[in-house]
Design a protein around this motif. Sequence first.
Motif, PDB file in Angstrom:
ATOM      1  N   CYS A  48       9.767 -12.695 -86.905  1.00  0.00           N
ATOM      2  CA  CYS A  48       9.963 -11.379 -86.292  1.00  0.00           C
ATOM      3  C   CYS A  48       9.242 -10.276 -87.050  1.00  0.00           C
ATOM      4  CB  CYS A  48      11.445 -11.064 -86.131  1.00  0.00           C
ATOM      5  SG  CYS A  48      12.286 -10.598 -87.660  1.00  0.00           S
ATOM      6  N   ARG A  49       8.958 -10.513 -88.318  1.00  0.00           N
ATOM      7  CA  ARG A  49       8.182  -9.606 -89.177  1.00  0.00           C
ATOM      8  C   ARG A  49       8.931  -8.327 -89.541  1.00  0.00           C
ATOM      9  NH1 ARG A  49       5.586 -13.091 -91.076  1.00  0.00           N
ATOM     10  NH2 ARG A  49       4.055 -11.702 -91.983  1.00  0.00           N
ATOM     11  N   LEU A  50      10.218  -8.245 -89.194  1.00  0.00           N
ATOM     12  CA  LEU A  50      10.938  -6.983 -89.412  1.00  0.00           C
ATOM     13  C   LEU A  50      11.495  -6.851 -90.821  1.00  0.00           C
ATOM     14  CD1 LEU A  50      12.812  -6.846 -86.002  1.00  0.00           C
ATOM     15  CD2 LEU A  50      10.875  -5.465 -86.719  1.00  0.00           C
ATOM     16  N   PRO A  79       8.089   4.784 -97.570  1.00  0.00           N
ATOM     17  CA  PRO A  79       7.250   5.323 -96.491  1.00  0.00           C
ATOM     18  C   PRO A  79       6.290   4.266 -95.939  1.00  0.00           C
ATOM     19  CG  PRO A  79       7.271   6.811 -98.388  1.00  0.00           C
ATOM     20  CD  PRO A  79       7.982   5.571 -98.806  1.00  0.00           C
ATOM     21  N   LYS A  80       5.816   3.391 -96.831  1.00  0.00           N
ATOM     22  CA  LYS A  80       4.881   2.349 -96.430  1.00  0.00           C
ATOM     23  C   LYS A  80       5.538   1.363 -95.438  1.00  0.00           C
ATOM     24  CE  LYS A  80       2.016  -0.572 -99.289  1.00  0.00           C
ATOM     25  NZ  LYS A  80       1.719  -0.897-100.690  1.00  0.00           N
ATOM     26  N   ILE A  81       6.773   0.959 -95.740  1.00  0.00           N
ATOM     27  CA  ILE A  81       7.494   0.033 -94.845  1.00  0.00           C
ATOM     28  C   ILE A  81       7.815   0.743 -93.537  1.00  0.00           C
ATOM     29  CG2 ILE A  81       9.594  -1.353 -94.561  1.00  0.00           C
ATOM     30  CD1 ILE A  81       9.757  -1.469 -97.651  1.00  0.00           C
ATOM     31  N   GLU A  82       8.352   1.917 -93.672  1.00  0.00           N
ATOM     32  CA  GLU A  82       8.744   2.725 -92.512  1.00  0.00           C
ATOM     33  C   GLU A  82       7.579   2.847 -91.517  1.00  0.00           C
ATOM     34  OE1 GLU A  82      11.391   4.595 -91.528  1.00  0.00           O
ATOM     35  OE2 GLU A  82      10.355   5.925 -90.093  1.00  0.00           O
ATOM     36  N   LYS A  83       6.412   3.119 -92.059  1.00  0.00           N
ATOM     37  CA  LYS A  83       5.243   3.382 -91.223  1.00  0.00           C
ATOM     38  C   LYS A  83       4.830   2.171 -90.378  1.00  0.00           C
ATOM     39  CE  LYS A  83       0.960   5.897 -91.541  1.00  0.00           C
ATOM     40  NZ  LYS A  83      -0.257   6.088 -92.283  1.00  0.00           N
ATOM     41  N   ILE A  84       5.002   0.995 -90.929  1.00  0.00           N
ATOM     42  CA  ILE A  84       4.561  -0.166 -90.145  1.00  0.00           C
ATOM     43  C   ILE A  84       5.697  -0.857 -89.389  1.00  0.00           C
ATOM     44  CG2 ILE A  84       2.457  -0.625 -91.468  1.00  0.00           C
ATOM     45  CD1 ILE A  84       3.975  -2.888 -92.875  1.00  0.00           C
ATOM     46  N   ILE A  85       6.934  -0.726 -89.860  1.00  0.00           N
ATOM     47  CA  ILE A  85       8.046  -1.427 -89.202  1.00  0.00           C
ATOM     48  C   ILE A  85       8.575  -0.654 -87.995  1.00  0.00           C
ATOM     49  CG2 ILE A  85      10.464  -2.154 -89.514  1.00  0.00           C
ATOM     50  CD1 ILE A  85       8.346  -4.100 -90.604  1.00  0.00           C
ATOM     51  N   ARG A  86       8.668   0.675 -88.135  1.00  0.00           N
ATOM     52  CA  ARG A  86       9.218   1.458 -87.019  1.00  0.00           C
ATOM     53  C   ARG A  86       8.475   1.189 -85.703  1.00  0.00           C
ATOM     54  NH1 ARG A  86      12.816   5.493 -86.411  1.00  0.00           N
ATOM     55  NH2 ARG A  86      13.152   5.560 -88.641  1.00  0.00           N
ATOM     56  N   PRO A  87       7.138   1.214 -85.696  1.00  0.00           N
ATOM     57  CA  PRO A  87       6.463   0.940 -84.418  1.00  0.00           C
ATOM     58  C   PRO A  87       6.787  -0.452 -83.841  1.00  0.00           C
ATOM     59  CG  PRO A  87       4.921   1.898 -85.979  1.00  0.00           C
ATOM     60  CD  PRO A  87       6.170   1.594 -86.752  1.00  0.00           C
ATOM     61  N   VAL A  88       7.028  -1.424 -84.706  1.00  0.00           N
ATOM     62  CA  VAL A  88       7.331  -2.773 -84.199  1.00  0.00           C
ATOM     63  C   VAL A  88       8.659  -2.748 -83.429  1.00  0.00           C
ATOM     64  CG1 VAL A  88       7.730  -5.192 -84.783  1.00  0.00           C
ATOM     65  CG2 VAL A  88       6.071  -3.866 -86.086  1.00  0.00           C
TER      66      VAL A  88
ATOM     67  N   GLN B 461       4.481 -15.959 -81.221  1.00  0.00           N
ATOM     68  CA  GLN B 461       5.678 -16.085 -82.055  1.00  0.00           C
ATOM     69  C   GLN B 461       6.073 -14.812 -82.776  1.00  0.00           C
ATOM     70  OE1 GLN B 461       5.844 -18.633 -85.563  1.00  0.00           O
ATOM     71  NE2 GLN B 461       3.629 -18.563 -85.775  1.00  0.00           N
ATOM     72  N   CYS B 462       5.129 -13.988 -83.191  1.00  0.00           N
ATOM     73  CA  CYS B 462       5.544 -12.787 -83.919  1.00  0.00           C
ATOM     74  C   CYS B 462       5.455 -11.545 -83.034  1.00  0.00           C
ATOM     75  CB  CYS B 462       4.812 -12.638 -85.253  1.00  0.00           C
ATOM     76  SG  CYS B 462       3.231 -11.819 -85.221  1.00  0.00           S
ATOM     77  N   ILE B 463       6.403 -10.645 -83.251  1.00  0.00           N
ATOM     78  CA  ILE B 463       6.562  -9.494 -82.355  1.00  0.00           C
ATOM     79  C   ILE B 463       5.345  -8.554 -82.362  1.00  0.00           C
ATOM     80  CG2 ILE B 463       8.001  -7.473 -81.839  1.00  0.00           C
ATOM     81  CD1 ILE B 463      10.355  -9.093 -83.112  1.00  0.00           C
ATOM     82  N   PRO B 464       4.865  -8.145 -83.549  1.00  0.00           N
ATOM     83  CA  PRO B 464       3.771  -7.164 -83.518  1.00  0.00           C
ATOM     84  C   PRO B 464       2.540  -7.660 -82.769  1.00  0.00           C
ATOM     85  CG  PRO B 464       4.170  -7.974 -85.759  1.00  0.00           C
ATOM     86  CD  PRO B 464       5.306  -8.449 -84.909  1.00  0.00           C
ATOM     87  N   CYS B 465       2.195  -8.925 -82.941  1.00  0.00           N
ATOM     88  CA  CYS B 465       0.992  -9.428 -82.274  1.00  0.00           C
ATOM     89  C   CYS B 465       1.255  -9.623 -80.781  1.00  0.00           C
ATOM     90  CB  CYS B 465       0.552 -10.731 -82.941  1.00  0.00           C
ATOM     91  SG  CYS B 465      -0.895 -11.483 -82.219  1.00  0.00           S
ATOM     92  N   ARG B 466       2.400 -10.212 -80.454  1.00  0.00           N
ATOM     93  CA  ARG B 466       2.685 -10.505 -79.044  1.00  0.00           C
ATOM     94  C   ARG B 466       2.836  -9.232 -78.223  1.00  0.00           C
ATOM     95  NH1 ARG B 466       7.504 -12.789 -79.569  1.00  0.00           N
ATOM     96  NH2 ARG B 466       8.708 -11.013 -78.849  1.00  0.00           N
ATOM     97  N   VAL B 467       3.655  -8.304 -78.712  1.00  0.00           N
ATOM     98  CA  VAL B 467       3.938  -7.093 -77.944  1.00  0.00           C
ATOM     99  C   VAL B 467       2.973  -5.967 -78.297  1.00  0.00           C
ATOM    100  CG1 VAL B 467       5.781  -5.599 -77.143  1.00  0.00           C
ATOM    101  CG2 VAL B 467       6.361  -7.801 -78.118  1.00  0.00           C
ATOM    102  N   GLY B 468       2.555  -5.927 -79.572  1.00  0.00           N
ATOM    103  CA  GLY B 468       1.692  -4.834 -80.029  1.00  0.00           C
ATOM    104  C   GLY B 468       0.299  -4.882 -79.432  1.00  0.00           C
ATOM    105  N   THR B 469      -0.317  -6.078 -79.403  1.00  0.00           N
ATOM    106  CA  THR B 469      -1.665  -6.159 -78.835  1.00  0.00           C
ATOM    107  C   THR B 469      -1.617  -5.883 -77.334  1.00  0.00           C
ATOM    108  OG1 THR B 469      -1.459  -8.560 -78.579  1.00  0.00           O
ATOM    109  CG2 THR B 469      -2.573  -7.781 -80.553  1.00  0.00           C
ATOM    110  N   LYS B 470      -0.546  -6.337 -76.697  1.00  0.00           N
ATOM    111  CA  LYS B 470      -0.380  -6.074 -75.255  1.00  0.00           C
ATOM    112  C   LYS B 470      -0.254  -4.564 -75.005  1.00  0.00           C
ATOM    113  CE  LYS B 470       1.158  -6.514 -70.961  1.00  0.00           C
ATOM    114  NZ  LYS B 470       0.322  -6.956 -69.846  1.00  0.00           N
TER     115      LYS B 470
END
Lengths: 210, 559
Positions: A48-50, A79-88, B461-470
Amino acid sequence: MMDKVSFTIDGLEVVVDNGTSVLEAALRNNIYIPHLCYHPDLEARGACRLCIVEIGGGELVTSCRMPVESGMVVKTKSPKIEKIIRPVVELLIADHHASCASCPSSSHCELQKLMAHLRIDRRRVRRLRLPKVKAPLDTTNPCFDYDPNKCVLCGICLQTCESIHRVSALYYVGRGYTTRIAFYGDKSRCESCRECVTRCPVGALISRKT
Amino acid sequence: MIKKQYSLTVCQGTGCISGGAEDIFSSLEDEIDRLNLGEGIRIKRTGCHGFCQRGPLVVVDPETSSGLFYSKVAPGDVSDIIQSFLPGGKPVERLFYRDPASSKPIPNYHDIPFYRKQERIVLRNCGHIDPEDIDDYLATGGYQALRKALFEMTPEQIIAEVKQSGLRGLGGAGFPAGRKWEATFRAGGNEKYVICNADEGDPGAFQDRSVLEADPHSVLEGMVIAGYAVGARRGFIYVRAEYPLAVKRLRIAITQARDKGFLGRDILGSGFGFDIEIFRGAGAFVCGESTALVLSIEGKRGMPKPLPRPRTAEVGLWGKPTLLNNVKTFANIPLIIVRGSEWFASRGTETSKGTAIFSLTGKVANCGLIEVPMGTRLREIIFDIGGGVPGGKAFKAVQTGGPSGGCIPASLLDMPVDFDSLTAAGSMMGSGGMVVMDEDTCMVDVARYFLDFTQRESCGQCIPCRVGTKQMFSVLDDITTGQGRPEDIDLLLELGESVAGTSLCALGQTAPNPVLTTIRYFRDEYEAHIHEKRCPAGVCQALVSKTPSLSKREGEGDK
């Protein structure tokens, strides 16, 4: 070989068993790190990368797969984590067709927990393009329904089926954005144990009352 | 009768075949038979010469005879070509390559700028030998490296040689090959594997295919040497099923190599045994990623494994130490063994040794497959070898590294090309695709095209690539159809950074590159689309005219 290791997480000195992951160590010490695909009964997949955290000099790692090392310094917020995780998380919410009010998983939903933790701003989510078509429900399984519109593809259900019930009745199909969990309809090997339904972190697998 | 021996080669690469090269070959054969010239004119099939733009190609062997280079040959030209060898015959001038600027004919292979500026190491035999005849490979010194490796060198010496050569993996990431070899050698256990990655899936890249089609034995030889060096007895070539000709020629090459004792239980009586199997990929771009490729061979869904994880060199195929290198990396090995690491390391730049191979395509006069020393300037590649942009149009950008790469603008044309300089410019070497774009190219549309590719090919499988690229694709699609919003550029930058920073594997980590580089270098085009609803290049149909017309992209969505 040491049995215990001590490390620092968000300024807190913590001692855990050797081999514990950073995520498990944090959760055990009441520090919440966002996560969806981690489940204590299952091997961590890092999908999930979260649960990304910052260790040492700023290296970003997925905490579910990172074993605690002696003297390690972990930051769960920066701030570094926040910046990339929030959009996910915003991406997931934009993609998640559903109103919580009518969802049976409401109040015990991991996605709701994430949103509350990150204080998700709906205005930021509205910048994203929302899906236009709704995928049909998969009702082929005799004891539960699968709603792909709510599924976050954490993989917990198929991992449960594979490693706990040892049946492997479900798996990924498709690729990219159209990836789904397949239940194989009337060819299913499902034994209706409902272990997958129990572990679904959102409302994608819903038990049917028969 | 003809006194002299002439050798005529007819390119049978995929490009020339699609232009009718098979018919040309049989017509030439018939004509030679008809005139009973079989004693004087030898005719041979070869793999790709690289100059696909000018195909079908017929070359009078430059090593043994005149080196005349006939381009765009049609069946109707066959009789004239044969007549030219008869007493009093004249070369067929109309088939000569002409300099695009001066229209001056350049009859000889070696004088053509496309070839003159190249340095062909990996492509050394491509276009010169018959890929279906092992004797042709042997005649160029083939399998001598294997002999040397087996009988004069220890595995440690081979690994040291590869390390000293500075060879970096040519599959994209540029990881030092020698270090991989050493790690696999050092890994314990007596069961190990060697895998050749030929899952070349980038749009516009065809160098792995061309090498396999034109010179399969160089790859096999490199793999056997690797097997001996790391202690493996089995090798696999993971090749795209979409490359039927490469698969066919590999099969022939493997059979011939077994017959000659270069593969098998006891290679050349050395006691070392190694064999190679072909594994055809089922068409997933992500299976080019090492861990996904390994899973695919194991019969599982190709999904990359997340870090931290053991390296494939330690835990690879079926849990055993596995050496995985690209086609071109293996093809370099025989030369490094025969000529030595110093010879190899004398080419290239400080950090990138040897040569780089590019599939030069797009808005460039000479499309084709080229090989140049690392560090060659982009300008030389595109303008000297590639002949510049045709039709008097202005150069706008060049996309390197396929869908994961970035677009490099004209201001960086004097950049020397190697692994590190491309990365610094926001792009990458990748598998070596190089797509040239002219003033008529819309950079937002380019970004949209590549994101469409990556979002389809994400493993999911991973959210950023699956949903983010879309999501990035959807935003780009809106911008190109006049529905862009003022905040979209910032949104794309934010999403790009997030997808690149959080994705599980290199596919997602690099997928935003085309968007991020086009915003970095061509932001004004994005702004024109969003704020003025105008496509400066005149490509985006919705912004060009309001009258209903057939969109360029009609039907693309249901592929």
